[in-house]
Design a protein around this motif. Sequence first.
Motif, short mmCIF file in Angstrom:
data_model
loop_
_atom_site.label_atom_id
_atom_site.label_comp_id
_atom_site.label_asym_id
_atom_site.label_seq_id
_atom_site.Cartn_x
_atom_site.Cartn_y
_atom_site.Cartn_z
N TYR A 24 0.86 -1.14 0.09
CA TYR A 24 0.04 -0.17 -0.21
C TYR A 24 1.03 1.33 0.10
CZ TYR A 24 -4.36 -2.35 0.76
OH TYR A 24 -5.72 -3.01 0.56
N ARG A 25 2.04 1.28 0.91
CA ARG A 25 2.78 2.36 0.91
C ARG A 25 3.53 2.75 -0.43
NH1 ARG A 25 3.72 4.67 6.25
NH2 ARG A 25 2.34 3.68 7.22
N LEU A 26 4.08 1.63 -1.01
CA LEU A 26 4.56 1.58 -2.38
C LEU A 26 3.76 2.21 -3.50
CD1 LEU A 26 6.86 -1.60 -2.21
CD2 LEU A 26 7.45 0.85 -2.53
N ILE A 27 2.35 1.60 -3.33
CA ILE A 27 1.41 2.15 -4.52
C ILE A 27 1.51 3.57 -4.26
CG2 ILE A 27 -1.11 2.24 -5.05
CD1 ILE A 27 0.38 -0.21 -6.34
N ALA A 28 1.21 3.98 -3.03
CA ALA A 28 1.15 5.55 -2.60
C ALA A 28 2.52 6.38 -3.23
CB ALA A 28 0.79 5.77 -1.30
N HIS A 29 3.43 5.86 -2.68
CA HIS A 29 4.71 6.25 -3.27
C HIS A 29 5.10 6.57 -4.75
CE1 HIS A 29 9.33 7.10 -3.11
NE2 HIS A 29 9.25 6.12 -4.21
N PHE A 30 4.43 5.77 -5.49
CA PHE A 30 4.63 5.73 -6.86
C PHE A 30 3.43 6.65 -7.35
CE2 PHE A 30 7.40 2.04 -6.32
CZ PHE A 30 8.54 2.50 -7.13
N GLY A 31 2.28 7.21 -6.72
CA GLY A 31 1.37 7.83 -7.09
C GLY A 31 0.30 6.94 -7.71
N LEU A 32 0.01 5.87 -7.37
CA LEU A 32 -0.93 5.02 -8.24
C LEU A 32 -2.14 4.79 -7.30
CD1 LEU A 32 1.33 2.08 -9.63
CD2 LEU A 32 1.05 4.37 -10.55
N ASP A 33 -2.16 5.54 -6.33
CA ASP A 33 -3.58 5.59 -5.54
C ASP A 33 -4.52 6.28 -5.86
OD1 ASP A 33 -1.60 7.43 -4.70
OD2 ASP A 33 -2.25 7.58 -2.64
N ASP A 37 -9.79 4.99 -2.21
CA ASP A 37 -10.23 3.96 -3.11
C ASP A 37 -9.17 3.10 -3.83
OD1 ASP A 37 -13.23 4.71 -2.90
OD2 ASP A 37 -12.70 6.42 -4.20
N THR A 38 -9.96 1.92 -4.39
CA THR A 38 -9.09 0.81 -4.77
C THR A 38 -8.40 -0.08 -3.54
OG1 THR A 38 -6.81 1.68 -5.02
CG2 THR A 38 -8.59 2.16 -6.98
N HIS A 39 -7.72 -0.95 -3.95
CA HIS A 39 -7.46 -2.13 -3.10
C HIS A 39 -6.48 -3.11 -3.24
CE1 HIS A 39 -11.84 -0.90 -2.52
NE2 HIS A 39 -11.97 -1.43 -3.62
N ILE A 40 -5.64 -3.64 -2.54
CA ILE A 40 -4.84 -4.67 -2.41
C ILE A 40 -5.12 -5.62 -1.20
CG2 ILE A 40 -2.40 -5.48 -2.82
CD1 ILE A 40 -1.65 -2.59 -2.84
N ALA A 88 -17.40 -2.60 -2.47
CA ALA A 88 -16.66 -2.80 -3.93
C ALA A 88 -15.49 -3.75 -3.98
CB ALA A 88 -16.67 -1.61 -5.00
N GLY A 89 -14.81 -3.18 -2.99
CA GLY A 89 -13.39 -3.79 -2.76
C GLY A 89 -13.99 -5.30 -2.25
N PHE A 90 -14.86 -5.57 -1.43
CA PHE A 90 -15.12 -7.06 -1.07
C PHE A 90 -15.41 -7.71 -2.34
CE2 PHE A 90 -18.56 -9.80 0.08
CZ PHE A 90 -17.80 -10.66 0.64
N VAL A 91 -16.44 -7.34 -2.96
CA VAL A 91 -17.08 -8.04 -4.21
C VAL A 91 -15.71 -8.39 -5.04
CG1 VAL A 91 -18.35 -7.93 -6.28
CG2 VAL A 91 -19.16 -7.10 -4.19
N ALA A 103 -4.08 -17.46 -6.09
CA ALA A 103 -3.91 -15.96 -6.06
C ALA A 103 -3.89 -15.58 -4.45
CB ALA A 103 -5.20 -15.40 -6.71
N GLU A 104 -2.59 -15.40 -4.18
CA GLU A 104 -2.26 -15.17 -2.59
C GLU A 104 -2.74 -13.61 -2.42
OE1 GLU A 104 -1.91 -17.23 -0.01
OE2 GLU A 104 -2.08 -19.04 -1.62
N CYS A 105 -2.50 -12.76 -3.56
CA CYS A 105 -2.54 -11.43 -3.34
C CYS A 105 -3.21 -10.92 -4.86
CB CYS A 105 -1.36 -10.80 -3.35
SG CYS A 105 -1.39 -8.95 -3.06
N VAL A 106 -4.26 -9.81 -4.46
CA VAL A 106 -4.90 -9.40 -5.53
C VAL A 106 -4.75 -7.81 -5.40
CG1 VAL A 106 -7.14 -9.22 -6.58
CG2 VAL A 106 -6.38 -11.22 -5.65
N ALA A 107 -4.27 -6.94 -6.44
CA ALA A 107 -4.16 -5.79 -6.26
C ALA A 107 -5.12 -4.98 -7.53
CB ALA A 107 -2.68 -5.41 -6.99
N HIS A 108 -5.68 -3.95 -7.21
CA HIS A 108 -6.53 -3.40 -7.98
C HIS A 108 -6.11 -1.75 -7.85
CE1 HIS A 108 -10.12 -1.87 -10.06
NE2 HIS A 108 -10.81 -1.28 -8.94
N THR A 109 -6.35 -1.13 -9.15
CA THR A 109 -5.87 0.27 -9.17
C THR A 109 -6.86 0.86 -10.04
OG1 THR A 109 -4.06 0.12 -11.13
CG2 THR A 109 -3.49 0.06 -8.65
#
Length: 257
Positions: A24-33, A37-40, A88-91, A103-109
């Motif tokens: 989450y911090r890296l997504i914010a660091h790279f400006g992809l948040d 909203d959105t989720h990992i 929406a993140g739950f769905v 799928a141990e991890c799922v990322a959505h942006t």
Amino acid sequence: MKTRQNSKRDEREQRVREDLAAAYRLIAHFGLDDSIDTHISARVPGTRDQFLINPYGLLFQEITASSLVKIDTEGRILERTDHVVNPAGFVIHSAIHQARHDAECVAHTHTVAGVAVASLACGLQPCNQWALQFHRRIAYHAFEGIAVDLEERARLVADLGTYRAMILRNHGLLTCGSSVAEALILMLNLDRACRVQLAVQASGQAPHPLSDDVCDLTASQYEQWEGISQADGDDPYRREWDAYMRRLNPTTTSYLD
């Protein structure tokens, strides 16, 4: 959503929590948040029906290992928390964790580049090396409105199939991996592919054409690299993940809290 207290957290779960908070911090660091909203999400180790996801209302730069919400695929919150989960993140995430046990991890942006390419009829084009990682290896899911309808889960996983990346039409990007590292790095690469494509299209010049043979070869080289690393017992994405940790840790380690 109902709440029930779970057993004491083990070391494996704590490690996943720390990796997920770092993602989450890296997504914010790279400006992809996208604001709150959105989720990992990441599967709770040793389970098939439980996963960790961001508390709805926190910025990605605020998320910590302990603030992540543990939830199951039926929507029950499993540990005491002051937070709720974005429906929406739950769905989206429950659908994939429930159907894809790899799928141990799922990322959505919702990045600007990702949404732009998702809104183009042509979709992602094989015009750069990052895009070729996903050549013939990316799914598409039609936009059905904000993802709050539980019935969409079946259609979403049917469209995803066995792929690790999907473009949600008119919506954004999604990646999944066997680790937090894999899902995050696939997302970074997919977004970069979208940004390069938009830059090429904005130039008004025709992209340099690549043959189908070269596209297929490059995609297979990515696959071979992953296979060789896994055969040696390594996470093929861990080396790059460790480099990202060195970039993140001089700035903050508060995500470990």
